[in-house]
Design an enzyme around this catalytic site. Sequence first.
Site, short mmCIF file in Angstrom:
data_model
loop_
_atom_site.label_atom_id
_atom_site.label_comp_id
_atom_site.label_asym_id
_atom_site.label_seq_id
_atom_site.Cartn_x
_atom_site.Cartn_y
_atom_site.Cartn_z
N HIS A 100 0.84 -1.21 0.00
CA HIS A 100 0.00 0.00 0.00
C HIS A 100 0.87 1.25 0.00
O HIS A 100 0.62 2.20 -0.75
CB HIS A 100 -0.91 0.05 1.24
N LYS A 118 -16.87 -5.81 5.74
CA LYS A 118 -15.79 -6.69 6.16
C LYS A 118 -15.64 -6.62 7.68
O LYS A 118 -15.86 -5.59 8.28
CB LYS A 118 -14.45 -6.24 5.55
N ARG A 127 -2.09 -6.26 -7.67
CA ARG A 127 -0.95 -7.11 -7.33
C ARG A 127 -0.71 -8.17 -8.39
O ARG A 127 0.41 -8.48 -8.73
CB ARG A 127 -1.19 -7.81 -5.99
N SER A 160 -3.21 -7.58 2.92
CA SER A 160 -3.55 -7.38 4.34
C SER A 160 -4.07 -8.67 4.95
O SER A 160 -3.78 -8.98 6.11
CB SER A 160 -4.59 -6.26 4.48
#
Length: 167
Positions: free
Chosen positions: A20, A44, A94, A132
């Site tokens: 990040h 979440k 990613r 994460s």
Amino acid sequence: MASNVIAVYPGTFDPITLGHEDVVRRATQLFSKVIVAVAAGHHKKALFTLSERIDMAREAVKPYSDQVSVESFSGLLRDFVVARGGKAMVRGLRAVTDFDYEFQLAGMNRSLMPDVETVFLTPSDKYQFISSTFVREIAMLGGEVHKFVSPNVEQQLAAKVRSLGRE
């Protein structure tokens, strides 16, 4: 760098990783102002509270504090971006597995915000595998995360794991 263009980099940042941080660094080279928008994360279950995530993000972006701010948001991201005068939304990619979801999200965001462009940035090769979710899982299972997060975040993770009785 685009002159006077505000970009918003949204996410839950639970926790903020070196990947990040790398995307933030790259965004500062393209935009005059970058807002790291920390989502309340209603969809979440976050390990860290919103306040903790904001504090970690602020610490992580300190080297860019003249260009980067950190704010929280809840509700529609569209409302946040428009209220801040954002003209670009930064999304990190990613791997190719991220692309399908991000492409659909970009299409939806274009429908909601026709004047806002989505810009995909990839982190440095050494950070492309970091997420994460992986970092949280490794920390919760007692693994070392220092290669994936800043020292401040590593300390916060260790404290959180201890507070949950999972050391």
